[in-house]
Motif scaffolding. Structure first.
Motif: not given
Ligand SMILES: C[N+](C)(C)CC(=O)CC(=O)[O-]
Ligand code: NAI
Length: 488
Positions: A114-116, A135-140, A186-192
């Motif tokens: 879950a991202s959020g 356990a929120h991962p990042f792509n890839p 991380a997604d809080r930062l990315l969303e901003a």
């Molecule tokens: C777009 N997203 C919110 C689903 C991105 C992530 O959760 C993490 C990522 O890999 O950037």
């Protein structure tokens, strides 16, 4: 016994998790109702097989077995770790946990991608919430190490530690949050950043491509190795962080951001973004873009690895974990020694479609280094002013090593004295010898650059191996010179 992971939901993220587990030697059982799931995961796995081994200088564990199952009940059978990667909808996630917990092993852990959602929101659907954590991962997922681990009081300390150990075991970096919050860190930062970028496109300040340029030619490169706070500490100059905040803190109140407002995602704005993105990147398919992204990530991560810095330091630590112990690590001397393993990587292949010649020397060199470590020629020994130098090599190419081949090496000590080691290495692909190297190593005083006797412990260690190998038949081609006919 091989560990088993169940992957529930095998889309972009589930496919990445499947590849990460498989390439780290786990068996993987997948459930996804999408009839294309098997093909899609196959494509992600093909990219991952090319990419992940390139981060390591040792052979990765043998790949686990992948299987697909018609139900969650069947997929979770025997799994130690269940990773949920279904769509980001609370109702779907809740139904999935109920099904998982009815059938999974009692001690199985359930990670959510879950991202959020906060873990407390995920756990509220079941009577036994203890195994569920974010356990929120990042792509890839198969390349990027970060996994945000978010827990609640319902998770036991033992389960959290077990989860961290499992994630580290597959080369990831679990970051355990102090407290839960929507969208984690991380997604809080990315969303901003994302929200701000949408404003810039909407207001015709920049195109999608120009915004990407602003990131990839500038702060994106800094973030990959130092993050935000370390970067800004340096930006404060010698006066450091406090000076940085004094100078740039007030700007936070200036109209530099629109962070609290979200631009309305009208059809017009969506069309504008999509068409700019097509113009920017539409010439390449998603799979081609993924490969480009992977190759660039590998380049960045390899260079961080060489410096033992940031994500590169993690890879080095994982490499030490997965490197198989050398023959002789317990004092027993094998005849021959089996000191090194490697996988033939894409960058090792030449225009003839097989392993290029200098990579053979690299594998032989790595094998020699492993031998030297075994006899006590380690960093301290070298720092103390002594080492071995290779003064002569004769390589013979007997077969072809192909992309993905797992190579092993054997080493026979032909003779040694206080200054010299005369050895014979063989590279095998499976059972077949593909190359040999006969080498002479000379012990040196590396400050004076001259030959000298090895120190007593090293001399004793090499003498012990030489004695053990004295009974071995001498390889047919030992002592052979270039151009000599193969058979007498
Ligand atoms: C777009 N997203 C919110 C689903 C991105 C992530 O959760 C993490 C990522 O890999 O950037
Ligand atoms: N895409 C991304 O960049 C990231 C996504 N995530 C998270 O990962 C999760 C999955 O996202 P994606 O992989 O991007 O989505 P996706 O749409 O690519 O994949 C979801 C998969 O779940 C399957 N599915 C749907 N209902 C299901 C069910 N009831 N049981 C099992 N499988 C089911 C679908 O068939 C699909 O294959 C989400 O929670 C998302 O927030 C996390 C990190 C990054």
């Amino acid at each position: 016994m091989t560990d088993t992971a169940a992957i529930i939901g095998g889309g972009v993220i589930g496919g990445g998790w499947a590849a990460r587990f498989l390439l780290n030697g786990w068996n993987v059982r997948v459930f996804d109702p999408d009839p294309h799931a098997e093909r899609k995961i196959g494509e992600v796995l093909a990219n991952a097989r090319l990419a992940l081994p390139q981060l390591y200088d040792v052979a990765m564990p043998a790949e686990g077995a992948l299987s697909f199952h018609p139900s969650i009940a069947e997929a979770v059978e025997g799994a130690t770790w269940v990773q949920e990667s279904v769509p980001e909808r609370l109702d779907i996630k809740h139904g999935t946990y109920r099904e998982i917990l009815s059938h999974a092993e009692r001690d199985a852990l359930v990670g959510s991608s879950a991202s959020g959602f906060k873990p407390s929101e995920l756990q509220e659907s079941v009577e036994r919430p203890g195994p569920i954590m974010v356990a929120h991962p990042f792509n890839p997922v198969y390349l990027l190490p970060l996994v945000e681990l978010v827990t609640t009081d319902a998770n036991s300390k033992e389960d959290i530690e077990r989860a961290e150990a499992i994630l580290r075991g597959i080369g990831m970096a679990p970051l355990h949050l102090l407290n839960e919050i929507d969208a984690h860190i991380a997604d809080r930062l990315l969303e901003a950043v994302w929200r701000e970028a949408l404003w810039l496109v909407r207001d015709d300040i920049a195109t999608t491509e120009e915004i990407d340029d602003a990131i990839r030619y500038g702060f994106g490169l800094r973030w990959a190795q130092m993050g935000l706070f370390e970067t800004y500490r340096i930006a404060g100059g010698e006066a450091g962080m406090k000076h940085f905040i004094a100078q740039f803190g007030p700007c936070l109140h200036w109209p530099w951001t629109k962070l609290t407002d979200v631009p309305e995602l009208t059809d017009e704005l969506i069309e504008k973004i999509a068409s700019q993105s097509d113009k920017q990147s539409g010439a390449l398919s998603i799979r081609q873009l993924e490969r480009l992204r992977d190759e660039n990530l590998i380049g960045i991560m390899r260079s961080l690895k060489d410096r033992d810095s940031a994500a590169g330091a993690l890879i080095n630590a994982h490499e030490r974990q997965i490197a198989r112990p050398l023959a002789g690590h317990d004092g027993e001397v094998a005849a021959p020694l089996c000191l090194w393993e490697a996988t033939v990587l894409p960058s090792w292949i030449d225009y003839n479609g097989h392993m290029t010649e200098y990579r053979y020397l690299q594998v032989f060199g790595d094998t020699t280094d492993a031998l030297l470590r075994m006899i006590g020629v380690n960093r301290d020994y070298v720092a103390g002013g002594h080492s071995y130098y290779t003064v002569e090599s004769h390589l013979m190419h007997l077969g072809e090593a192909k992309l993905g081949d797992r190579l092993t090496t054997t080493t026979q000590i032909l003779s040694s004295d206080e200054k010299r080691i005369h050895l014979f290495h063989t590279i095998l692909a499976g059972e077949q010898s593909v190359a040999t190297a006969e080498q002479m190593l000379l012990h040196v005083d590396n400050k004076e650059s001259r030959a000298c006797p090895a120190l007593p412990d090293v001399s004793a260690a090499i003498a012990k191996i030489t004695q053990k190998h004295a009974g071995m038949p001498r390889p047919d081609t030992a002592g052979r010179h270039t151009g000599q006919r193969r058979s007498a």
